[in-house]
Design a protein around this motif. Structure first.
Motif, PDB file in Angstrom:
ATOM      1  N   LEU A  62     -87.729   5.909   9.611  1.00 39.57           N
ATOM      2  CA  LEU A  62     -86.681   6.249  10.572  1.00 39.57           C
ATOM      3  C   LEU A  62     -85.526   6.974   9.878  1.00 39.57           C
ATOM      4  O   LEU A  62     -84.944   7.921  10.425  1.00 39.57           O
ATOM      5  N   LEU A  63     -85.213   6.548   8.658  1.00 44.90           N
ATOM      6  CA  LEU A  63     -84.175   7.218   7.872  1.00 44.90           C
ATOM      7  C   LEU A  63     -84.549   8.679   7.643  1.00 44.90           C
ATOM      8  O   LEU A  63     -83.682   9.569   7.695  1.00 44.90           O
ATOM      9  N   ALA A  64     -85.851   8.929   7.412  1.00 48.77           N
ATOM     10  CA  ALA A  64     -86.308  10.306   7.216  1.00 48.77           C
ATOM     11  C   ALA A  64     -86.072  11.145   8.472  1.00 48.77           C
ATOM     12  O   ALA A  64     -85.685  12.313   8.395  1.00 48.77           O
ATOM     13  N   VAL A  65     -86.303  10.551   9.634  1.00 53.20           N
ATOM     14  CA  VAL A  65     -86.058  11.247  10.905  1.00 53.20           C
ATOM     15  C   VAL A  65     -84.583  11.605  11.027  1.00 53.20           C
ATOM     16  O   VAL A  65     -84.221  12.722  11.424  1.00 53.20           O
ATOM     17  N   PHE A  66     -83.691  10.670  10.675  1.00 54.39           N
ATOM     18  CA  PHE A  66     -82.252  10.917  10.743  1.00 54.39           C
ATOM     19  C   PHE A  66     -81.854  12.074   9.824  1.00 54.39           C
ATOM     20  O   PHE A  66     -80.995  12.889  10.180  1.00 54.39           O
ATOM     21  N   ILE A  67     -82.455  12.127   8.643  1.00 52.63           N
ATOM     22  CA  ILE A  67     -82.101  13.183   7.689  1.00 52.63           C
ATOM     23  C   ILE A  67     -82.551  14.551   8.203  1.00 52.63           C
ATOM     24  O   ILE A  67     -81.797  15.533   8.139  1.00 52.63           O
ATOM     25  N   VAL A  68     -83.774  14.640   8.720  1.00 56.73           N
ATOM     26  CA  VAL A  68     -84.311  15.928   9.178  1.00 56.73           C
ATOM     27  C   VAL A  68     -83.613  16.408  10.448  1.00 56.73           C
ATOM     28  O   VAL A  68     -83.278  17.589  10.592  1.00 56.73           O
ATOM     29  N   TYR A  69     -83.379  15.476  11.376  1.00 55.00           N
ATOM     30  CA  TYR A  69     -82.841  15.863  12.688  1.00 55.00           C
ATOM     31  C   TYR A  69     -81.408  15.383  12.893  1.00 55.00           C
ATOM     32  O   TYR A  69     -80.991  15.144  14.020  1.00 55.00           O
ATOM     33  N   TRP A  70     -80.610  15.283  11.823  1.00 57.15           N
ATOM     34  CA  TRP A  70     -79.293  14.664  11.945  1.00 57.15           C
ATOM     35  C   TRP A  70     -78.374  15.420  12.912  1.00 57.15           C
ATOM     36  O   TRP A  70     -77.593  14.804  13.647  1.00 57.15           O
ATOM     37  N   LYS A  71     -78.477  16.748  12.954  1.00 56.07           N
ATOM     38  CA  LYS A  71     -77.632  17.512  13.879  1.00 56.07           C
ATOM     39  C   LYS A  71     -77.988  17.198  15.323  1.00 56.07           C
ATOM     40  O   LYS A  71     -77.114  16.993  16.170  1.00 56.07           O
ATOM     41  N   ASP A  72     -79.306  17.185  15.623  1.00 56.44           N
ATOM     42  CA  ASP A  72     -79.754  16.864  16.979  1.00 56.44           C
ATOM     43  C   ASP A  72     -79.359  15.444  17.361  1.00 56.44           C
ATOM     44  O   ASP A  72     -78.906  15.194  18.487  1.00 56.44           O
ATOM     45  N   ILE A  73     -79.544  14.518  16.426  1.00 53.74           N
ATOM     46  CA  ILE A  73     -79.253  13.111  16.718  1.00 53.74           C
ATOM     47  C   ILE A  73     -77.763  12.899  16.944  1.00 53.74           C
ATOM     48  O   ILE A  73     -77.354  12.182  17.864  1.00 53.74           O
ATOM     49  N   ALA A  74     -76.931  13.543  16.117  1.00 54.13           N
ATOM     50  CA  ALA A  74     -75.480  13.425  16.287  1.00 54.13           C
ATOM     51  C   ALA A  74     -75.059  13.954  17.658  1.00 54.13           C
ATOM     52  O   ALA A  74     -74.231  13.350  18.351  1.00 54.13           O
ATOM     53  N   LEU A 109     -77.009  14.204  20.317  1.00 49.88           N
ATOM     54  CA  LEU A 109     -77.557  13.315  21.346  1.00 49.88           C
ATOM     55  C   LEU A 109     -76.705  12.065  21.518  1.00 49.88           C
ATOM     56  O   LEU A 109     -76.489  11.590  22.633  1.00 49.88           O
ATOM     57  N   ILE A 110     -76.235  11.506  20.398  1.00 50.96           N
ATOM     58  CA  ILE A 110     -75.363  10.321  20.471  1.00 50.96           C
ATOM     59  C   ILE A 110     -74.068  10.668  21.180  1.00 50.96           C
ATOM     60  O   ILE A 110     -73.588   9.927  22.061  1.00 50.96           O
ATOM     61  N   SER A 111     -73.484  11.819  20.808  1.00 53.61           N
ATOM     62  CA  SER A 111     -72.234  12.254  21.427  1.00 53.61           C
ATOM     63  C   SER A 111     -72.410  12.458  22.936  1.00 53.61           C
ATOM     64  O   SER A 111     -71.600  11.991  23.740  1.00 53.61           O
TER      65      SER A 111
END
Length: 290
Positions: free
Chosen positions: A52-64, A66-68
């Motif tokens: 899951l940490l790997a997913v956060f690293i690769v897609y951190w812009k998308d995830i940030a 999405l959270i916002s």
């Protein structure tokens, strides 16, 4: 469990979580072959947290983003609720806001919709999933099913759906498929990507959707397993858990990048052959060993 075995399982998790060959199936087979029945499912959850940490690293812009936007959805929803109350009381004309006003907000809602059936299936089928992981037969059969799904995915035409065109019914279907893919031997990524392609999603978006929708599913499983973790960690070692999770994260990062190329070039057939072979071997072994 030794540190070496923990690292080896971390490598298996990192490779098989994102490459479409089923991490749970390989971990179940590995435990059976190396007589690691004492390793609880909490360790599997820790390995998934690593990937899951790997997913956060690769897609951190998308995830940030999405959270916002997810927070924005909640804020606007509460605002509309307050406006509705004001309207019903006849105080003034309501000033409603459009809640889903961007592609990222639509993406966030799609992930939420997918997570609901996944969570229901995961909770209701927990015992079945745990029992299935103790045998070679079930992972073997499910790996054969994975092989078929991967073959089908390569035959599908490229879709054109992005978040804007993807329906909530599509999201629900993909979520159901992710819930079923908790069975050991069914590749979560392979199953959800194939489901996305069947729904007409663009290949790159199907991969992104698959990986990002794993976040709430894995976090939910981790929270659900918290009561068992204390005993499971005591039965093995905290160092083993940490070593396995870190290894899974590093290897997982590499495999996400690899997976993007594989899906784009329609190269699932090679993994289909691999899953079919491993599945057949596991089925035969189940009747010989068990």
């Amino acid at each position: 469990m030794s540190i070496f075995k923990a690292i080896l399982m971390g490598i298996i998790q990192g490779v098989t979580e994102f490459l479409p060959v089923s991490s749970s199936g390989h971990l179940a087979i590995f435990k059976k072959v190396f007589h690691m029945a004492d390793v609880g499912t909490s360790f599997d959850v820790f390995l998934h947290l690593g990937t899951l940490l790997a997913v956060f690293i690769v897609y951190w812009k998308d995830i940030a983003k999405l959270i916002s936007d997810g927070i924005g959805i909640l804020v606007d929803s509460f605002h509309n609720l307050a406006e509705w109350i004001i309207e019903k009381r006849g105080l003034r004309e309501p000033n409603y806001r459009k809640v889903i006003n961007s592609s990222y907000r639509k993406f966030a809602m799609l992930v939420i919709v997918s997570t609901i059936p996944t969570g229901i299936i995961g909770v209701m089928g927990e015992k079945l999933i745990d029992d299935a992981a103790t045998s070679l037969l079930v992972p073997g059969i499910c790996l054969i099913v994975t092989a078929v799904l991967l073959y089908v995915s390569d035959q599908l035409e490229d879709g054109d759906k992005t978040p804007k065109k993807t329906t909530y019914a599509n999201a629900g279907f993909i979520g159901v498929c992710q819930g079923i893919a908790t069975l050991p031997g069914l590749s979560r990524s392979g199953t959800t990507i194939t489901a996305g392609l069947l729904c007409g999603l663009k290949r790159d978006f199907a991969v992104k959707y698959s990986f990002i929708m794993s976040i709430p599913a894995i976090l939910g499983a981790a929270v659900f397993k918290i009561p068992d973790m204390k005993n499971d960690i005591a039965a093995t070692s905290p160092a083993g858990y940490i070593a396995g999770a870190i290894t899974a994260a590093v290897v997982g990062y590499i495999c996400i990048k690899t997976m993007l190329v594989i899906v784009r070039n329609k190269q699932f057939k090679y993994f289909s052959i691999y899953c079919a072979i491993v599945g057949l071997v596991a089925i035969v072994a189940a009747f010989i060993v068990e």
